[in-house]
Design a protein around this motif. Structure first.
Motif, short mmCIF file in Angstrom:
data_model
loop_
_atom_site.label_atom_id
_atom_site.label_comp_id
_atom_site.label_asym_id
_atom_site.label_seq_id
_atom_site.Cartn_x
_atom_site.Cartn_y
_atom_site.Cartn_z
N ILE A 157 0.87 -1.19 0.00
CA ILE A 157 0.00 0.00 0.00
C ILE A 157 0.90 1.24 0.00
O ILE A 157 1.84 1.35 0.79
N MET A 158 0.60 2.15 -0.89
CA MET A 158 1.35 3.39 -0.99
C MET A 158 0.54 4.53 -0.37
O MET A 158 -0.69 4.43 -0.29
N LEU A 159 1.23 5.63 -0.03
CA LEU A 159 0.50 6.76 0.56
C LEU A 159 -0.54 7.30 -0.42
O LEU A 159 -1.61 7.77 -0.02
N LEU A 160 -0.25 7.18 -1.71
CA LEU A 160 -1.22 7.62 -2.72
C LEU A 160 -2.53 6.83 -2.60
O LEU A 160 -3.61 7.39 -2.81
N ASP A 161 -2.42 5.56 -2.23
CA ASP A 161 -3.64 4.76 -2.07
C ASP A 161 -4.52 5.33 -0.97
O ASP A 161 -5.74 5.25 -1.03
N VAL A 162 -3.88 5.90 0.04
CA VAL A 162 -4.67 6.50 1.13
C VAL A 162 -5.35 7.76 0.61
O VAL A 162 -6.55 7.96 0.81
N ARG A 163 -4.57 8.57 -0.08
CA ARG A 163 -5.18 9.81 -0.59
C ARG A 163 -6.33 9.52 -1.54
O ARG A 163 -7.34 10.21 -1.55
N GLU A 164 -6.16 8.47 -2.35
CA GLU A 164 -7.20 8.15 -3.34
C GLU A 164 -8.34 7.34 -2.74
O GLU A 164 -9.24 6.91 -3.47
N ARG A 191 -8.21 4.30 -1.56
CA ARG A 191 -8.15 2.84 -1.80
C ARG A 191 -7.73 2.09 -0.54
O ARG A 191 -7.84 0.88 -0.46
N ALA A 192 -7.16 2.81 0.41
CA ALA A 192 -6.78 2.18 1.68
C ALA A 192 -6.93 3.22 2.78
O ALA A 192 -6.95 4.43 2.50
N THR A 193 -7.04 2.75 4.01
CA THR A 193 -7.13 3.72 5.11
C THR A 193 -5.72 4.04 5.60
O THR A 193 -4.77 3.29 5.33
N MET A 194 -5.63 5.13 6.34
CA MET A 194 -4.32 5.49 6.89
C MET A 194 -3.85 4.38 7.84
O MET A 194 -2.66 4.06 7.90
#
Ligand code: BGC
Length: 922
Positions: free
Chosen positions: A466-473, A475-478
């Motif tokens: 999981i990348m930080l971009l996934d959180v921003r988008e 797609r994943a939680t922080m």
């Protein structure tokens, strides 16, 4: 890609506007100002050739292409003539008596030797002009307080002689104070100049702002943000300032005008909020009402320019509260606004919607029956409006039959040591006298509180890609993102790397967030922090814009202008890949001798909070952040690493924390810097009550907190230990600034050890990682990393011979020896080679520079080596018949990151290479 434009001409114009709006005209007898059209003016004072654009230290180290001083600006001005003969005399003397800069950090003298003037010289000048301007100048700075000596707070004998001779010989005399903070003003009585103006330190184009006011293009509209007393001994903190170990804040909330207006009106030379204009204004109240349901007072004020010139006026609103059981200052600033520029005869309407909680008091003793609450005590409330604290009219009155509890809070940050604090007492004649009462002491244990509020651990999952971009988008939680990191990774989040980290713009204060290969691999950006507050400090030697100092910005009382100016700074930061400014500085002017008052705004917390908010709003509008500092109680430089500020909870809440609270609650503050010193026995970096109970739990702060640079940390009753990151983590001071390497524990911090022995929980470290990632995800650094760069094009910036771009600077790794080829670089005049070195073994090095010249034997071809912005060595070559010559010098690399700039002064030198060879460790 997002494109924005920074127009340098607009930047200069806006800073000039600020420099003019923030100066404060205190006296203007015999219409001495503005100067008359076409008149000749004699300028006295050697600093006419060395305008102080700011104080020194981290808040003043902006490299600039030029500084426009007062004399420069007057010389450019068509409306007046400068007595050139006198100016030449000063210039010649100046050459013989160069200014003394001192060696190293904070060593610059507070003032420079003044040129002694003779009666003949002054008489001759008076033969040329009716008006004289005398410039008195002082620097200010970090790591050192002002003193009561001559040449510091007091005038020198030579300055006094100069003033006296000018007074005796000129019809009109204007004194300009180019200073960082207040100085002794008794010369107004002994010399009696016609006019006197605090022009502060106005940044690189400050001289233009001063000249605009001198010649009357702009009418002065700045107001004092501090009370000027006749005698420095009358300031309420006088007896409790300058302690090596501790200062008891015995004056409590009675700081500045809160003291003078309540107890000592006759000790005031110029009151808070005072400042003259060239025109006159009538301030009339159009409407005033109370909306008790909403808890606000609505006031509408009409300001009319009744004079003969253009001008702006500041309307100040003050609250007067009942003494009640707590005791209150006689007046408190509760709002202010500045009119637009008004032509004679025209009016502006200013509307105020003032929450009543601005008149509330904090009961830290329980004397009202509402311990640890903000209350409005029963009794009479009056609201006054005017253009200084003294010149006001009553506009609204209301009475509260009963006490109103506005907010119930927890006891936090209360003092441990016994001391008595000031309190008003009303005698039978209604006079306010001072009495002292015991300050309430601590009753709760902060460490227990932490234990009860521990966060939940996020189960560690290992890397899930999981990348930080996934959180921003979305797609994943922080939490899912953070769950991937093991303890070693988590430990990196608390390490800011610097100074001059190779991860970010060279020569800046620190990098944080993406400071290790694994964090960067997860698309966590390396975020760049830089001083601040009045422009970017780039120790690579790069030029930047230097803005007017904090006090000047405060005296403008102009929020909109502060926002506009700091929006431009935000664009300049973006162009330089700097995400976080280390400013605004928000400490309270508790005492006139504090060395860093120039960076801060005022003795009043509401004004401080409002101006800081305006600046933060400007930075945010350009996509960058400001760091509000120093949180809190950083009110003296002397022994700043060890002094304990012993302060009551009430004074903390109403004075020393209030400005920060305003900035945080505005929503524009997302970065905070704690202090070097202690508050109530604890280094602020380790204070759970400060960083968690108050900042986050009460005020709702969700950003990041960093220490000051290489600050100390302690647990109550323990000696300070800069490696005790565990205590800092518990407190939720997120990052230690700064570490030599963010990815490794090079300094010997105790994070992993404390995790293992249970002193800190993984959950606490994860909480910090979340704070840091949430912040980093909203920066331009993140946008760059994920391919959405924000570009700022700078237009209309005059080209400088020694310009270079941040993209020209590359970090070179130095193991023990390194040879850097310079043959590719043209050795032309005014060239800079900027080399950023990542030194693995700090210590003493030999630096050898090889070059040749075909010029004649006695040709002088100097090169200067600057090290983190400071000149360290000069290499002067002569003609070498075209043969290579090597010049050797010593340099010391104290830390890992070192930005070196080699400056070639003139043409005719062929540089071949530069070599650094390790000699020994320290
Ligand atoms: C100062 C801070 C500054 C930091 C980084 C410290 O000495 O107190 O205000 O931001 O250095 O330069």
């Amino acid at each position: 890609m997002e494109d924005r434009v920074l127009d340098w001409a607009v930047y200069e114009k806006t800073a000039r506007e600020m420099a003019a709006e923030g100066l404060v005209l205190l006296k203007n007898d015999n219409k001495a100002l503005p100067l008359k059209q076409g008149e000749t003016v004699s300028v006295f004072g050697r600093m006419q050739n060395h305008y102080y654009k700011s104080g020194t230290g981290s808040g003043g180290m902006v490299n600039v292409a030029r500084v426009v001083g007062i004399l420069d600006a007057l010389n450019e001005c068509k409306d007046v003539n400068v007595n050139q003969k006198l100016a030449e005399t000063y210039a010649a003397w100046d050459k013989e008596h160069p200014v003394e800069l001192g060696l190293g950090w904070g060593q610059e003298p507070w003032s420079q030797a003044e040129m002694p003037v003779t009666e003949e010289l002054v008489q001759e000048a008076a033969g040329e002009s009716d008006s004289a301007i005398v410039i008195i100048a002082r620097t200010a700075g970090e790591d050192k307080d002002n003193t009561l000596e001559k040449g510091a707070f007091m005038l020198t004998d030579i300055e006094t002689d100069m003033l006296r001779l000018v007074r005796e010989n000129f019809q009109k005399m204007v004194v300009l104070l180019n200073v960082g903070g207040l100085i002794d003003m008794s010369f107004l009585d002994t010399i009696s100049p016609d006019a006197c103006m605090y022009v502060w330190q106005g940044g690189m184009v400050g001289g233009y702002g001063v000249a605009d006011v001198l010649v009357g293009d702009v009418s002065p509209s700045g107001k004092l943000t501090d009370t000027i007393a006749y005698d420095i001994k009358d300031y309420p903190a006088y007896d409790n300032f300058g302690g090596e170990e501790r200062n008891f804040y015995a004056e409590d909330i009675y700081v500045g005008y809160r003291y003078f207006e309540t107890f000592a009106k006759d000790k005031v030379r110029y009151p808070f909020g005072y400042g003259l204009s060239y025109t006159d204004f009538k301030i009339g109240v159009k409407h005033a009402s109370l909306d008790f349901e909403k808890g606000v007072a609505n006031i509408c004020v009409k300001v009319t320019n009744t004079g003969k010139r253009l001008g702006k006026e500041v309307v100040q609103v003050y609250g007067e509260m009942p003494q009640g059981r707590l005791g209150k200052p006689s007046r408190v600033l509760i709002d202010f606004a500045k009119t637009k520029e008004l032509v004679p005869g025209l009016s502006d309407e200013l509307k105020f919607e003032i929450p009543l909680d601005r008149m509330a008091s904090f009961d830290d003793s329980g004397v009202t029956g509402h311990r640890n609450c903000y209350v409005l005590e029963a009794g009479d409330y009056t609201i006054h409006v005017g253009n200084s604290i003294r010149n006001t009219t009553e506009c609204l009155f209301f009475e509260l039959a009963e006490i109103v509890e506005l907010q119930k809070l927890q006891e936090a940050l209360a003092p441990y040591e016994k001391f008595d604090r000031m309190k008003p007492f009303c005698d039978e004649n209604g006079r306010m006298l001072i009495e002292y009462e015991e300050t309430p002491l601590v009753t709760v244990d902060m460490y227990d509180r932490r234990e009860q509020e521990l966060p939940e651990e996020i189960p560690v999952t290992g890397d899930k890609g999981i990348m930080l971009l996934d959180v921003r988008e979305g797609r994943a939680t922080m939490d899912e993102f953070i769950a991937q990191f093991d303890d070693e990774d988590l430990a990196c989040f608390v390490r800011g790397e610097g100074m001059g980290s190779s991860l970010v713009t060279a020569g800046t204060a620190s990098a944080f967030a993406g400071v290790s290969p694994n964090l960067i691999a997860h698309k966590i950006p390396s975020v760049c922090c830089d001083d601040g507050p009045s422009g970017m400090r780039l120790d690579s030697g790069m030029k930047a814009f230097s803005l007017p100092n904090g006090t000047l910005c405060g005296c403008s009382f102009n929020k909109e202008l502060n926002t506009r100016l700091y929006a431009l700074l935000g664009l300049e930061m973006t162009a330089n890949k700097v995400e976080v400014l280390l400013g605004p500085g928000m400490n309270i002017h508790r005492h006139p001798l504090n060395g860093r008052n120039f960076e801060y705004f005022s003795e009043d917390p509401y004004l401080t909070g409002s101006i800081a908010t305006a600046q933060l709003e400007g930075l945010k509008s350009s996509g960058v952040s400001g760091t509000i500092k120093h949180f809190c109680g950083n009110n003296q430089e002397y022994h700043r690493h060890t002094t304990d500020s012993v302060i009551s909870q009430r004074a903390l809440r109403e004075i020393y924390l209030k400005g920060f609270e305003i900035a945080v609650k505005s929503g524009y503050a997302d970065s905070v810097m704690t202090t070097y010193g202690l508050v109530n026995g604890l280094y602020t970096a380790g204070s759970y009550d400060l960083n968690t109970t108050i900042l986050r739990n009460e005020w709702g702060f969700t950003g990041v907190v960093m220490t000051d640079w290489w600050a100390s940390i302690n647990r109550r009753g323990m000696e300070p230990d800069a490696n005790d990151f565990a205590t800092m983590i518990q407190a939720q001071n997120d990052m230690y600034m700064c570490c030599p390497d963010g990815s490794k524990n090079m300094g010997g911090d105790n994070v992993i050890e404390a995790l293992q022995d249970g002193r800190i929980l993984r959950a606490e470290l994860q909480r910090i990682a979340k704070n840091v990632c949430n912040f980093a995800m909203n920066t331009n650094a993140f946008k760059r990393l994920v391919g959405e760069p924000v570009e700022v094009e700078i237009i209309n910036r005059p080209k400088q011979a020694d310009d270079f771009s941040i993209d020209d600077v590359e970090y070179i790794n130095v193991d023990r020896d390194i040879l850097i080829d310079l043959t590719e670089k043209a050795s032309t005049a005014d060239t800079n080679y900027v080399i950023a070195l990542d030194v693995e073994h700090p210590g003493e090095y030999e630096v050898s520079l090889r070059g040749s010249s075909t010029l004649e034997k006695l040709a002088q071809l100097p090169c200067t080596l600057f090290f983190n912005g400071f000149p360290v060595s000069n290499f002067t070559f002569n003609g070498t018949d075209g043969k290579d010559v090597v010049i050797r010098k010593e340099v010391k690399f104290y830390g890992r990151f070192n930005v070196l700039r080699l400056y070639v002064k003139s043409n005719g030198l062929d540089l071949k290479d530069i070599k650094f060879s390790f000699e020994k460790e320290f």
